[in-house]
Design a protein around this motif. Structure first.
Motif, PDB file in Angstrom:
ATOM      1  N   ASP A 116       0.828  -1.209   0.000  1.00  0.00           N
ATOM      2  CA  ASP A 116       0.000   0.000   0.000  1.00  0.00           C
ATOM      3  C   ASP A 116       0.863   1.260   0.000  1.00  0.00           C
ATOM      4  OD1 ASP A 116      -2.698  -0.995  -0.010  1.00  0.00           O
ATOM      5  OD2 ASP A 116      -2.367  -1.697   2.028  1.00  0.00           O
ATOM      6  N   LEU A 117       1.884   1.286   0.866  1.00  0.00           N
ATOM      7  CA  LEU A 117       2.753   2.450   0.928  1.00  0.00           C
ATOM      8  C   LEU A 117       3.603   2.552  -0.339  1.00  0.00           C
ATOM      9  CD1 LEU A 117       3.449   4.826   2.733  1.00  0.00           C
ATOM     10  CD2 LEU A 117       5.302   3.476   3.702  1.00  0.00           C
ATOM     11  N   ALA A 118       4.034   1.423  -0.882  1.00  0.00           N
ATOM     12  CA  ALA A 118       4.775   1.443  -2.142  1.00  0.00           C
ATOM     13  C   ALA A 118       3.923   2.025  -3.261  1.00  0.00           C
ATOM     14  CB  ALA A 118       5.234   0.032  -2.498  1.00  0.00           C
ATOM     15  N   ALA A 119       2.628   1.725  -3.246  1.00  0.00           N
ATOM     16  CA  ALA A 119       1.728   2.275  -4.249  1.00  0.00           C
ATOM     17  C   ALA A 119       1.636   3.796  -4.127  1.00  0.00           C
ATOM     18  CB  ALA A 119       0.347   1.643  -4.114  1.00  0.00           C
ATOM     19  N   VAL A 120       1.626   4.300  -2.885  1.00  0.00           N
ATOM     20  CA  VAL A 120       1.629   5.744  -2.672  1.00  0.00           C
ATOM     21  C   VAL A 120       2.900   6.351  -3.267  1.00  0.00           C
ATOM     22  CG1 VAL A 120       1.666   7.579  -0.939  1.00  0.00           C
ATOM     23  CG2 VAL A 120       0.200   5.594  -0.603  1.00  0.00           C
ATOM     24  N   ALA A 121       4.045   5.702  -3.038  1.00  0.00           N
ATOM     25  CA  ALA A 121       5.330   6.203  -3.542  1.00  0.00           C
ATOM     26  C   ALA A 121       5.348   6.246  -5.059  1.00  0.00           C
ATOM     27  CB  ALA A 121       6.466   5.333  -3.017  1.00  0.00           C
ATOM     28  N   VAL A 122       4.876   5.184  -5.707  1.00  0.00           N
ATOM     29  CA  VAL A 122       4.883   5.127  -7.170  1.00  0.00           C
ATOM     30  C   VAL A 122       3.907   6.144  -7.749  1.00  0.00           C
ATOM     31  CG1 VAL A 122       4.387   3.686  -9.174  1.00  0.00           C
ATOM     32  CG2 VAL A 122       5.661   2.736  -7.240  1.00  0.00           C
ATOM     33  N   ALA A 123       2.708   6.242  -7.159  1.00  0.00           N
ATOM     34  CA  ALA A 123       1.720   7.202  -7.643  1.00  0.00           C
ATOM     35  C   ALA A 123       2.235   8.633  -7.524  1.00  0.00           C
ATOM     36  CB  ALA A 123       0.408   7.042  -6.872  1.00  0.00           C
ATOM     37  N   GLU A 124       2.921   8.931  -6.422  1.00  0.00           N
ATOM     38  CA  GLU A 124       3.490  10.263  -6.240  1.00  0.00           C
ATOM     39  C   GLU A 124       4.577  10.529  -7.280  1.00  0.00           C
ATOM     40  OE1 GLU A 124       3.908  14.025  -4.589  1.00  0.00           O
ATOM     41  OE2 GLU A 124       2.380  12.503  -4.178  1.00  0.00           O
ATOM     42  N   PHE A 125       5.400   9.524  -7.550  1.00  0.00           N
ATOM     43  CA  PHE A 125       6.457   9.677  -8.558  1.00  0.00           C
ATOM     44  C   PHE A 125       5.859  10.015  -9.929  1.00  0.00           C
ATOM     45  CE2 PHE A 125       9.054   7.777 -11.931  1.00  0.00           C
ATOM     46  CZ  PHE A 125      10.250   8.463 -11.745  1.00  0.00           C
ATOM     47  N   LEU A 126       4.737   9.401 -10.265  1.00  0.00           N
ATOM     48  CA  LEU A 126       4.128   9.589 -11.584  1.00  0.00           C
ATOM     49  C   LEU A 126       3.425  10.927 -11.744  1.00  0.00           C
ATOM     50  CD1 LEU A 126       2.742   5.993 -12.249  1.00  0.00           C
ATOM     51  CD2 LEU A 126       4.774   7.066 -13.232  1.00  0.00           C
ATOM     52  N   THR A 127       3.374  11.743 -10.678  1.00  0.00           N
ATOM     53  CA  THR A 127       2.799  13.081 -10.821  1.00  0.00           C
ATOM     54  C   THR A 127       3.767  14.040 -11.506  1.00  0.00           C
ATOM     55  OG1 THR A 127       3.586  13.803  -8.631  1.00  0.00           O
ATOM     56  CG2 THR A 127       1.388  12.778  -8.739  1.00  0.00           C
ATOM     57  N   THR A 128       5.040  13.676 -11.586  1.00  0.00           N
ATOM     58  CA  THR A 128       6.031  14.512 -12.275  1.00  0.00           C
ATOM     59  C   THR A 128       5.968  14.241 -13.771  1.00  0.00           C
ATOM     60  OG1 THR A 128       7.535  14.479 -10.365  1.00  0.00           O
ATOM     61  CG2 THR A 128       8.479  15.070 -12.499  1.00  0.00           C
ATOM     62  N   PRO A 129       5.793  15.270 -14.607  1.00  0.00           N
ATOM     63  CA  PRO A 129       5.813  15.051 -16.059  1.00  0.00           C
ATOM     64  C   PRO A 129       7.110  14.362 -16.482  1.00  0.00           C
ATOM     65  CG  PRO A 129       5.027  17.258 -15.557  1.00  0.00           C
ATOM     66  CD  PRO A 129       5.518  16.679 -14.263  1.00  0.00           C
ATOM     67  N   LEU A 130       6.991  13.359 -17.336  1.00  0.00           N
ATOM     68  CA  LEU A 130       8.161  12.557 -17.699  1.00  0.00           C
ATOM     69  C   LEU A 130       9.210  13.361 -18.445  1.00  0.00           C
ATOM     70  CD1 LEU A 130       6.451   9.188 -18.694  1.00  0.00           C
ATOM     71  CD2 LEU A 130       7.685   9.736 -16.596  1.00  0.00           C
ATOM     72  N   ASP A 131       8.784  14.335 -19.268  1.00  0.00           N
ATOM     73  CA  ASP A 131       9.785  15.132 -19.971  1.00  0.00           C
ATOM     74  C   ASP A 131      10.626  15.942 -18.983  1.00  0.00           C
ATOM     75  OD1 ASP A 131       7.392  16.526 -19.435  1.00  0.00           O
ATOM     76  OD2 ASP A 131       7.869  18.056 -20.919  1.00  0.00           O
ATOM     77  N   TRP A 132       9.987  16.440 -17.893  1.00  0.00           N
ATOM     78  CA  TRP A 132      10.746  17.178 -16.884  1.00  0.00           C
ATOM     79  C   TRP A 132      11.643  16.237 -16.084  1.00  0.00           C
ATOM     80  CZ3 TRP A 132      12.361  21.829 -16.081  1.00  0.00           C
ATOM     81  CH2 TRP A 132      12.895  22.185 -14.833  1.00  0.00           C
ATOM     82  N   TYR A 133      11.129  15.068 -15.738  1.00  0.00           N
ATOM     83  CA  TYR A 133      11.936  14.120 -14.973  1.00  0.00           C
ATOM     84  C   TYR A 133      13.207  13.756 -15.740  1.00  0.00           C
ATOM     85  CZ  TYR A 133      13.681   9.985 -12.677  1.00  0.00           C
ATOM     86  OH  TYR A 133      14.514   9.095 -12.061  1.00  0.00           O
ATOM     87  N   PHE A 134      13.084  13.451 -17.010  1.00  0.00           N
ATOM     88  CA  PHE A 134      14.275  13.057 -17.771  1.00  0.00           C
ATOM     89  C   PHE A 134      15.144  14.257 -18.119  1.00  0.00           C
ATOM     90  CE2 PHE A 134      11.801   9.187 -18.163  1.00  0.00           C
ATOM     91  CZ  PHE A 134      12.781   8.246 -17.887  1.00  0.00           C
ATOM     92  N   HIS A 135      14.580  15.459 -18.083  1.00  0.00           N
ATOM     93  CA  HIS A 135      15.414  16.658 -18.155  1.00  0.00           C
ATOM     94  C   HIS A 135      16.314  16.725 -16.921  1.00  0.00           C
ATOM     95  CE1 HIS A 135      16.701  20.796 -18.672  1.00  0.00           C
ATOM     96  NE2 HIS A 135      16.143  21.129 -17.511  1.00  0.00           N
ATOM     97  N   LEU A 136      15.735  16.477 -15.743  1.00  0.00           N
ATOM     98  CA  LEU A 136      16.527  16.423 -14.514  1.00  0.00           C
ATOM     99  C   LEU A 136      17.599  15.343 -14.607  1.00  0.00           C
ATOM    100  CD1 LEU A 136      13.748  16.621 -11.737  1.00  0.00           C
ATOM    101  CD2 LEU A 136      15.096  18.501 -12.654  1.00  0.00           C
ATOM    102  N   ALA A 137      17.190  14.165 -15.075  1.00  0.00           N
ATOM    103  CA  ALA A 137      18.123  13.042 -15.144  1.00  0.00           C
ATOM    104  C   ALA A 137      19.311  13.371 -16.037  1.00  0.00           C
ATOM    105  CB  ALA A 137      17.405  11.803 -15.657  1.00  0.00           C
TER     106      ALA A 137
END
Length: 304
Positions: A208-229
């Motif tokens: 349940d807590l892992a699901a919260v972590a993954v769902a929160e991660f997916l709120t970041t737009p992927l283009d911005w996330y990979f810009h950071l990366a």
């Protein structure tokens, strides 16, 4: 989706603060000590890129014995994007770490890093040794991270870096198309169960807590996330000859994002450093939270 009960229960163990970094970027900082009840040392957590407090289940308990201060990276989890979109590298994350320490009134602390956060904490220790009294690295290396990825495949560093950087570039360009899909994915315990069957992540004691972590991660737009990366991928290896404080490395044997052999090599170059390797994936602190927490407590006892 994650159960509302899981999210609410986790949220009660946190307090969020607005922190202004040196360049004017507003950050969402957080602590696991909302009621100032935790008796124990303070640790600065340099978290994995774009991740949230929910990735550290052992630190969300009131009896964890560790006061944690941390923040969400620029453009993620309520932190704003900087006016200059290029100011999202490790050097800027070090500035953010200092702003968080100052906000919480912490002069010196043990720094703990996970994944790309290990880069941040080592850079912080080299640039501002007066603020760091110990280093606790979890599934991360002190620089040139992309060259250590795909470790279990035993690829040459040049090949690993080429593949992972180019994959990040492709994901950055495809991010605008993929984000609407990723942000609507149903993430719950069943999704976590499927994810753990891929080998990218192993089974976790709290789906349940892992699901919260993954769902929160997916709120970041992927283009911005990979810009950071991609910005963090330019961070060169930190010179470990400048590190003379107590250090611990906790590696994961099957980690595809931070090779265990590179963590072992880094540990060997720091006098007195401890190296522990657990049978886990990159998400070792979610899969074996009690084991990682025990290692942290033992390290804090030794440092103090």
């Amino acid at each position: 989706m994650p159960t509302s009960a899981a999210r609410a229960a986790a949220a009660t163990s946190l307090a969020f603060h607005e922190v202004l970094s040196d360049d004017g970027t507003r950050l969402q900082a957080w602590t696991n000590d909302p009621h100032e009840r935790i008796v124990g040392p303070t640790v600065l957590l340099c978290n994995g890129l774009g991740t949230s407090p929910w990735t550290w289940p052992a630190l969300l308990r009131e009896d964890c014995g560790v006061r944690v201060v941390s923040w969400n990276h620029r453009g993620t989890g309520g932190s704003e994007r900087p006016a200059d979109r290029h100011r999202v590298g490790i050097e800027e994350f070090v500035e953010d770490a200092l702003s968080v320490l100052d906000h919480f009134g912490v002069d010196r602390a043990v720094a703990m890093g996970w994944s790309m956060g290990v880069n941040t904490m080592f850079e912080l220790a080299v640039r501002h040794p007066e603020r760091v009294i110990g280093l606790f690295a979890v599934a991360g290396v002190p620089g040139d991270t992309f060259a250590t990825m795909l470790g279990p495949l035993r690829l040459p560093r040049v090949a690993a870096r080429l593949m992972t950087v180019n994959a990040s570039r492709a994901m950055k360009h495809a991010g605008c198309l993929l984000t609407p899909i990723a942000s609507r994915l149903p993430v719950g315990p069943r999704a976590i169960d499927l994810l753990t069957r891929t080998g990218f992540m192993f089974r976790v004691p709290d789906p349940d807590l892992a699901a919260v972590a993954v769902a929160e991660f997916l709120t970041t737009p992927l283009d911005w996330y990979f810009h950071l990366a991609l910005r963090t991928s330019t961070h060169a290896r930190v010179s470990l000859s400048a590190i003379s404080i107590p250090s611990v490395f906790v590696a994961a044997t099957y980690d595809v994002l931070a090779g265990a052999r590179d963590m072992a090599t880094a540990a060997a170059r720091i006098e007195g450093a401890e190296y522990h390797e657990l049978k886990a994936s990159h998400f070792v602190q979610m899969e074996q939270p009690e084991r990682v927490h025990a290692l942290l407590l033992a390290f804090l006892a030794r440092v103090s």
